[in-house]
Design a protein around this motif. Sequence first.
Motif, PDB file in Angstrom:
ATOM      1  N   SER A  30      38.380  53.624  48.213  1.00 32.20           N
ATOM      2  CA  SER A  30      38.326  52.230  48.655  1.00 32.20           C
ATOM      3  C   SER A  30      36.884  51.857  48.958  1.00 32.20           C
ATOM      4  O   SER A  30      36.102  52.663  49.465  1.00 32.20           O
ATOM      5  CB  SER A  30      39.199  52.020  49.896  1.00 32.20           C
ATOM      6  OG  SER A  30      38.745  52.813  50.969  1.00 32.20           O
ATOM      7  N   THR A  41      34.960  48.401  50.666  1.00 31.31           N
ATOM      8  CA  THR A  41      35.135  47.076  51.275  1.00 31.31           C
ATOM      9  C   THR A  41      33.775  46.520  51.666  1.00 31.31           C
ATOM     10  O   THR A  41      32.866  47.248  52.081  1.00 31.31           O
ATOM     11  CB  THR A  41      36.039  47.155  52.508  1.00 31.31           C
ATOM     12  OG1 THR A  41      35.435  48.010  53.491  1.00 31.31           O
ATOM     13  CG2 THR A  41      37.409  47.706  52.139  1.00 31.31           C
ATOM     14  N   GLY A  43      36.276  41.389  56.729  1.00 29.27           N
ATOM     15  CA  GLY A  43      36.703  42.699  56.251  1.00 29.27           C
ATOM     16  C   GLY A  43      37.673  43.405  57.157  1.00 29.27           C
ATOM     17  O   GLY A  43      38.135  44.488  56.842  1.00 29.27           O
ATOM     18  N   VAL A  77      34.771  38.176  51.535  1.00 25.71           N
ATOM     19  CA  VAL A  77      35.345  39.522  51.659  1.00 25.71           C
ATOM     20  C   VAL A  77      35.634  40.051  50.249  1.00 25.71           C
ATOM     21  O   VAL A  77      36.236  39.361  49.424  1.00 25.71           O
ATOM     22  CB  VAL A  77      36.643  39.523  52.500  1.00 25.71           C
ATOM     23  CG1 VAL A  77      37.235  40.928  52.562  1.00 25.71           C
ATOM     24  CG2 VAL A  77      36.383  38.986  53.895  1.00 25.71           C
ATOM     25  N   ASN A 117      37.244  43.613  48.446  1.00 25.69           N
ATOM     26  CA  ASN A 117      37.933  44.894  48.639  1.00 25.69           C
ATOM     27  C   ASN A 117      38.240  45.505  47.261  1.00 25.69           C
ATOM     28  O   ASN A 117      38.824  44.845  46.395  1.00 25.69           O
ATOM     29  CB  ASN A 117      39.244  44.716  49.412  1.00 25.69           C
ATOM     30  CG  ASN A 117      38.997  44.356  50.859  1.00 25.69           C
ATOM     31  OD1 ASN A 117      37.989  44.742  51.442  1.00 25.69           O
ATOM     32  ND2 ASN A 117      39.914  43.589  51.445  1.00 25.69           N
ATOM     33  N   LYS A 118      37.843  46.759  47.071  1.00 28.93           N
ATOM     34  CA  LYS A 118      38.129  47.500  45.851  1.00 28.93           C
ATOM     35  C   LYS A 118      38.924  48.749  46.211  1.00 28.93           C
ATOM     36  O   LYS A 118      38.515  49.522  47.077  1.00 28.93           O
ATOM     37  CB  LYS A 118      36.842  47.911  45.126  1.00 28.93           C
ATOM     38  CG  LYS A 118      35.976  46.749  44.670  1.00 28.93           C
ATOM     39  CD  LYS A 118      34.707  47.267  43.988  1.00 28.93           C
ATOM     40  CE  LYS A 118      33.794  46.125  43.572  1.00 28.93           C
ATOM     41  NZ  LYS A 118      32.548  46.625  42.946  1.00 28.93           N
TER      42      LYS A 118
END
Length: 701
Positions: free
Chosen positions: A462, A464, A512, A679, A681-682
């Motif tokens: 992840s 972020t 986030g 924001v 997010n991956k």
Amino acid sequence: MKTCPRSPSVLRTRPRRWIGAAVLAFASIAAHAQNAIEAVTSTARAGVELVRIDFTEPLAALPTGFVVQAPARIALDFPGVRSAIGRAAIEFSSGNLRSANVVQAAERSRVVLNLQRAATYQAEIQGKSLLVSLQPGTGQPARTPANAEFAEGRDRQVTPLQDIDFRRGNDGAGRVLIAMGSSQLGVDVRRQGATLVAEFMRASLPEGLRRRLDVSDFGTAVDTVSAQQLGDRVRLSIAAHGDWEQSAYQADDRFVIEVRPRKTDPAKLTQGTGYTGEKLTLNFQSVDVRALLQVIADFTGFNVVTSDAVSGALTLRLKDVPWDQALEVILQAKNLGLRKNGSILWIAPKDEINAKEKIELEAQATVENLVALRTQSYQLNYAKAATVVQSLTGTGSGGGGGGGTATTRLLSTRGSAIAEARTNQLFVTDTPVRLAEVSELIRKLDVPVRQVLIEARIVEASDTFGKSLGVKLGGGATGKNASFGTSPTGTDNAFTAFTNSNFVNLPAGDAGGTGNSAGAFSLSLFNSSFTRMLNLEISALEAEGKGRLVSSPRVVTADQTKALIEQGEEIPYQQATSSGATSISFRKAVLKLEVTPQITPEGNIILTLDVSKDARGVNTSAGPAINTKHVQTEVLIDNGGTVVIGGIFELTETNDESRVPVLGEVPYLGTLFRKRERVVNKVEMLVFITPKMIGRTNTAP
């Protein structure tokens, strides 16, 4: 051979025997009006074998001909020439020439030279004779010394071989794959006893390929493959065992040699695929079938037993047809059947053969019901006795008895099998013939099973990033109050506390979702009497986070046996029943690996996979939700190799803006009246699988 006197018949024979003679319809033509063959003799001159064919008149031109490699023979055609020898077959007992056949048909004659081994020829006319010199053929290539000089010079181009590899085919054939580096290389493949030799002309062998491959573990007819450099050529030696046959083909610069066990069928007339008998020519009109079968028997050397019910006549014309195909055509035309026992052929009508076989089978069944039963015990080492009993009886249970199905039952109707679980022994009672079949089955079943270690890695990553920028804008005033003492102006009148309020309240948020507070910068402005105040607070937050979660379940299982491993929790939740009451049920949120491996003959592994990773989600009125990540597939992997069987990638990007109408849109100044938040997010998940065989493998060193 007996033929109908009113019709011509022509039969071209195999090398060692001539069956019959050609009967021509125009035999009344005068002999002096046509050139004729008078004699065929063989001599040797200066180490070269010569065949001399004498004619009554000189030939006008050299004859046309062709060479056959297998069986080795040379055929020469003479148009407008008849045969005056008086016999069709001439035997020779020296040199490469075994015999010669002289066949006359219509307006031409053919001389067939039957050889011991393949050869080429050169022909020359000398007076009334034709001299044919036999030259060594391609079956025995001339050796080239390493230091030989060629007409084009010493610097001939030599191509290095790129690779030599071995594979096992689906039909059990051993395949040797050679990457030649050039499609122009000459290749000579020949068999020398139990070894198959392939020579690559004008080729070199790199040091890394000068090795001996032991490929006996592949379960093919090939034992070893070795390569060596001999002068300007590379010799590849393939050692094999048993009865085998080979084939070779080339695709671009890749040369493939296949060695496969020869499949033999005792009931087949000739071994091999298709029709492989020597070719013959038959031309008959209204010939008796029994006489025609006798001709086939004389040509093939088989002993033929013909039933009294075989009768009738047949007219046929077959030219250059394999004898086994010709025999099959004759049998089909008269509805006849054939049974082969060694070198004896029994030919009879199909109904007669079927009736005889039915009587024999009924007699065998009667004997089987009368023969005394025997009991034999088997000590099993690897297989379970109860499982073997199910295979023998077909009942699907561990006990013996006679209640199995006829299609899957190996034992006879009187046979039974009992499994003793404590000592893992098997007791079988049946006829001696069936006991022998049971012993062979147990020999194949009671073997150690190879095991496979399967390791899975589930990687969750992840990334972020969040950014937030906000502002607060407000102000206030003051009044008199004695509790404050002396006023700022020096008088003794007191002031009340400031009454502060925000008319723009857009502070930076938690971008986030990190739970951190934004940093703030404040500025306050007062008037000269300190009775009025203006507040400005700018807040900002930038957050970045990276994480990785690795789950690595692994399990060991036997070949073609399903294995399951899981870890996690069972989440309780309430569930309504049909009576209206509630009960507690459980839902699994686990990491699970379910796999069934299958080891291929080449040493690779086929995996049937079911991988899932579940986790507790949000709570709902019906119970907690389950966040599921699941992949189910089937994949072929090399032993010890790693493959990614699946992956999930998620990208969430948001841009939020809050502002005061009109004022927030003013350039530059509008910054004091708006709030911005971004924001990103991956989340990415990959599933890696690595199988490894434990113990003995099928791969070659």
